[in-house]
Scaffold this motif. Structure first.
Motif, PDB file in Angstrom:
ATOM      1  N   MET A   1      39.927  34.277  38.039  1.00  0.00           N
ATOM      2  CA  MET A   1      40.028  34.758  39.396  1.00  0.00           C
ATOM      3  C   MET A   1      40.897  36.005  39.419  1.00  0.00           C
ATOM      4  O   MET A   1      41.904  36.072  38.720  1.00  0.00           O
ATOM      5  CB  MET A   1      40.638  33.674  40.306  1.00  0.00           C
ATOM      6  CG  MET A   1      40.746  34.125  41.754  1.00  0.00           C
ATOM      7  SD  MET A   1      41.453  32.879  42.922  1.00  0.00           S
ATOM      8  CE  MET A   1      41.737  31.474  41.895  1.00  0.00           C
ATOM      9  N   GLU A   2      40.501  36.998  40.204  1.00  0.00           N
ATOM     10  CA  GLU A   2      41.265  38.226  40.351  1.00  0.00           C
ATOM     11  C   GLU A   2      41.373  38.569  41.836  1.00  0.00           C
ATOM     12  O   GLU A   2      40.403  38.412  42.578  1.00  0.00           O
ATOM     13  CB  GLU A   2      40.581  39.378  39.596  1.00  0.00           C
ATOM     14  CG  GLU A   2      40.365  39.115  38.121  1.00  0.00           C
ATOM     15  CD  GLU A   2      39.480  40.168  37.470  1.00  0.00           C
ATOM     16  OE1 GLU A   2      38.977  41.044  38.213  1.00  0.00           O
ATOM     17  OE2 GLU A   2      39.276  40.119  36.253  1.00  0.00           O
ATOM     18  N   PHE A   3      42.529  39.044  42.264  1.00  0.00           N
ATOM     19  CA  PHE A   3      42.695  39.462  43.652  1.00  0.00           C
ATOM     20  C   PHE A   3      43.874  40.417  43.754  1.00  0.00           C
ATOM     21  O   PHE A   3      44.734  40.471  42.863  1.00  0.00           O
ATOM     22  CB  PHE A   3      42.896  38.255  44.581  1.00  0.00           C
ATOM     23  CG  PHE A   3      44.013  37.333  44.188  1.00  0.00           C
ATOM     24  CD1 PHE A   3      45.292  37.493  44.720  1.00  0.00           C
ATOM     25  CD2 PHE A   3      43.797  36.299  43.294  1.00  0.00           C
ATOM     26  CE1 PHE A   3      46.327  36.644  44.350  1.00  0.00           C
ATOM     27  CE2 PHE A   3      44.821  35.440  42.926  1.00  0.00           C
ATOM     28  CZ  PHE A   3      46.087  35.622  43.461  1.00  0.00           C
TER      29      PHE A   3
ATOM     30  N   ALA B   1      49.790  45.043  43.292  1.00  0.00           N
ATOM     31  CA  ALA B   1      49.518  44.282  42.069  1.00  0.00           C
ATOM     32  C   ALA B   1      48.110  43.692  42.064  1.00  0.00           C
ATOM     33  O   ALA B   1      47.645  43.164  43.076  1.00  0.00           O
ATOM     34  CB  ALA B   1      50.537  43.162  41.896  1.00  0.00           C
ATOM     35  N   ALA B   2      47.444  43.794  40.914  1.00  0.00           N
ATOM     36  CA  ALA B   2      46.170  43.113  40.697  1.00  0.00           C
ATOM     37  C   ALA B   2      46.476  41.821  39.929  1.00  0.00           C
ATOM     38  O   ALA B   2      46.852  41.858  38.761  1.00  0.00           O
ATOM     39  CB  ALA B   2      45.220  43.995  39.901  1.00  0.00           C
ATOM     40  N   VAL B   3      46.361  40.693  40.610  1.00  0.00           N
ATOM     41  CA  VAL B   3      46.725  39.403  40.032  1.00  0.00           C
ATOM     42  C   VAL B   3      45.503  38.792  39.340  1.00  0.00           C
ATOM     43  O   VAL B   3      44.392  38.807  39.887  1.00  0.00           O
ATOM     44  CB  VAL B   3      47.259  38.449  41.115  1.00  0.00           C
ATOM     45  CG1 VAL B   3      47.600  37.091  40.514  1.00  0.00           C
ATOM     46  CG2 VAL B   3      48.483  39.055  41.788  1.00  0.00           C
TER      47      VAL B   3
ATOM     48  N   ASN C   1      40.056  41.783  47.877  1.00  0.00           N
ATOM     49  CA  ASN C   1      39.144  42.060  46.759  1.00  0.00           C
ATOM     50  C   ASN C   1      39.066  40.876  45.785  1.00  0.00           C
ATOM     51  O   ASN C   1      39.224  41.027  44.572  1.00  0.00           O
ATOM     52  CB  ASN C   1      39.580  43.320  46.003  1.00  0.00           C
ATOM     53  CG  ASN C   1      39.448  44.566  46.847  1.00  0.00           C
ATOM     54  OD1 ASN C   1      38.501  44.696  47.629  1.00  0.00           O
ATOM     55  ND2 ASN C   1      40.393  45.476  46.716  1.00  0.00           N
ATOM     56  N   LEU C   2      38.814  39.701  46.320  1.00  0.00           N
ATOM     57  CA  LEU C   2      38.766  38.491  45.514  1.00  0.00           C
ATOM     58  C   LEU C   2      37.508  38.449  44.651  1.00  0.00           C
ATOM     59  O   LEU C   2      36.398  38.670  45.138  1.00  0.00           O
ATOM     60  CB  LEU C   2      38.797  37.259  46.419  1.00  0.00           C
ATOM     61  CG  LEU C   2      38.637  35.897  45.732  1.00  0.00           C
ATOM     62  CD1 LEU C   2      39.812  35.623  44.806  1.00  0.00           C
ATOM     63  CD2 LEU C   2      38.494  34.795  46.778  1.00  0.00           C
ATOM     64  N   SER C   3      37.706  38.186  43.357  1.00  0.00           N
ATOM     65  CA  SER C   3      36.601  37.989  42.432  1.00  0.00           C
ATOM     66  C   SER C   3      36.793  36.660  41.720  1.00  0.00           C
ATOM     67  O   SER C   3      37.903  36.299  41.344  1.00  0.00           O
ATOM     68  CB  SER C   3      36.537  39.122  41.397  1.00  0.00           C
ATOM     69  OG  SER C   3      36.208  40.349  42.004  1.00  0.00           O
TER      70      SER C   3
ATOM     71  N   LEU D   1      31.908  35.332  43.083  1.00  0.00           N
ATOM     72  CA  LEU D   1      32.388  36.232  44.127  1.00  0.00           C
ATOM     73  C   LEU D   1      32.777  37.539  43.469  1.00  0.00           C
ATOM     74  O   LEU D   1      33.281  37.546  42.345  1.00  0.00           O
ATOM     75  CB  LEU D   1      33.603  35.645  44.852  1.00  0.00           C
ATOM     76  CG  LEU D   1      33.407  34.435  45.758  1.00  0.00           C
ATOM     77  CD1 LEU D   1      34.754  33.925  46.248  1.00  0.00           C
ATOM     78  CD2 LEU D   1      32.508  34.798  46.945  1.00  0.00           C
ATOM     79  N   ARG D   2      32.578  38.646  44.173  1.00  0.00           N
ATOM     80  CA  ARG D   2      32.895  39.948  43.577  1.00  0.00           C
ATOM     81  C   ARG D   2      33.500  40.857  44.630  1.00  0.00           C
ATOM     82  O   ARG D   2      32.838  41.237  45.592  1.00  0.00           O
ATOM     83  CB  ARG D   2      31.625  40.568  43.003  1.00  0.00           C
ATOM     84  CG  ARG D   2      31.769  41.927  42.381  1.00  0.00           C
ATOM     85  CD  ARG D   2      32.570  41.869  41.102  1.00  0.00           C
ATOM     86  NE  ARG D   2      32.402  43.098  40.338  1.00  0.00           N
ATOM     87  CZ  ARG D   2      33.238  43.537  39.420  1.00  0.00           C
ATOM     88  NH1 ARG D   2      34.320  42.834  39.144  1.00  0.00           N
ATOM     89  NH2 ARG D   2      33.010  44.644  38.757  1.00  0.00           N
ATOM     90  N   ASN D   3      34.803  41.152  44.489  1.00  0.00           N
ATOM     91  CA  ASN D   3      35.514  42.061  45.398  1.00  0.00           C
ATOM     92  C   ASN D   3      35.289  41.675  46.860  1.00  0.00           C
ATOM     93  O   ASN D   3      34.924  42.506  47.692  1.00  0.00           O
ATOM     94  CB  ASN D   3      35.081  43.505  45.156  1.00  0.00           C
ATOM     95  CG  ASN D   3      35.438  43.984  43.771  1.00  0.00           C
ATOM     96  OD1 ASN D   3      36.453  43.574  43.201  1.00  0.00           O
ATOM     97  ND2 ASN D   3      34.610  44.854  43.205  1.00  0.00           N
ATOM     98  N   SER D   4      35.527  40.399  47.147  1.00  0.00           N
ATOM     99  CA  SER D   4      35.266  39.876  48.480  1.00  0.00           C
ATOM    100  C   SER D   4      36.519  39.908  49.352  1.00  0.00           C
ATOM    101  O   SER D   4      37.614  39.563  48.897  1.00  0.00           O
ATOM    102  CB  SER D   4      34.751  38.437  48.376  1.00  0.00           C
ATOM    103  OG  SER D   4      34.571  37.851  49.650  1.00  0.00           O
TER     104      SER D   4
END
Length: 263
Positions: free
Chosen positions: A127-129, A134-136, A89-91, A82-85
């Motif tokens: 995982m990033e979101f 904050a960018a977690v 913006n979930l990746s 997944l990319r910036n979904s």
């Protein structure tokens, strides 16, 4: 956040540059197959996790994305499922990389009699979101080299960034690291055999929170595509890692600086 010692600065310097170009996407880059950052830097960090002596080294900076799906960076070579979904913006990505974190007897005479824990390959999922400002980030990696630790670590961090003027970017990222018994035993434990061959008593290191820390970053754009960066990472060992007889200093600090090029 690598990223927490020998791996620390190469690991997290790449994250620094990922943040830099990720926050500044140029209009003329839209539609390009390959985008990202390359550069070179200088780092000073502990010889190994728990060391009270620093090592200075030259570090390459590589953070590349191909067609917004495949990447080559501090996590290794991988792809995004997944990319910036969605609105957050979930990746979600998976990769195979190389873990530079190691502890060798030649690093410190006090380690004589302990087995070497060598650098080696690892597999990773991250995982990033976005949560508010904050960018977690959540990353789980596992060593797969027989001469390495063959352990598992989980790293969670939250990055807060701010742009000052047109050229200066600042960010801060607190992080927390958990490691399993295999990782803890390799880097912080002392087996009965090692105790007999060294100056240490036997020590059993188990799973748990290994360290907590913060990374401070700053970058300054010289041109739209080139700039300078500096990163300071400080962490404190916790639990069995802190109490280990091999941990000569529980406060671990690393500094890196260098130049980068966006394209």
């Amino acid at each position: 956040m690598s990223g927490p010692y020998k791996i620390s600065l190469p690991f997290y310097s790449a994250l620094v540059l990922a943040a830099l170009y990720g926050q500044q996407v140029f209009a003329d880059e839209t539609g390009r197959d390959l985008s990202g950052v390359i550069g070179i830097g200088l780092s000073s960090a502990p010889e190994f996790s728990g060391s009270d002596e620093d090592e200075t080294s030259i570090i390459p900076i590589i953070d590349l994305t191909w067609r917004d799906r495949y990447f080559l960076n501090e996590r290794g070579l991988g792809f995004y499922a997944l990319r910036n979904s969605g609105p957050q913006n979930l990746s979600l990505g998976f990769s195979v990389g190389y873990d530079f974190n190691e502890r060798l007897a030649e690093d410190d005479a006090r380690l004589t009699g302990l087995r070497d824990v060598e650098a080696g390959a690892f597999i990773s999922a991250h995982m990033e979101f976005q949560v508010g400002v904050a960018a977690v980030e959540l990353e789980i990696n596992h060593g797969i080299s027989s001469d390495g630790h063959e352990g598992t670590r989980a790293i969670v961090g939250a990055e807060f960034g701010r742009t000052v003027g047109e050229r200066l970017q600042l960010s801060a990222k607190p992080f927390l690291v958990w490691s399993d018994a295999s990782y803890a035993s390799a880097f912080y434990g002392v087996s009965g055999q090692e105790a007999a061959a060294s100056s240490f008593t036997a020590y059993d290191a188990g799973s748990g929170f290994e360290r907590v820390g913060i990374e401070l970053q700053a970058s300054y754009s010289l041109t739209p595509r080139t700039g300078l960066f500096v990163s300071v990472e400080h962490s404190q060992l916790l639990g069995d890692a802190k109490d280990s007889p091999i941990s000569f200093d529980n406060a671990q600090t690393g500094i890196s600086t260098g130049v980068f090029f966006r394209f």
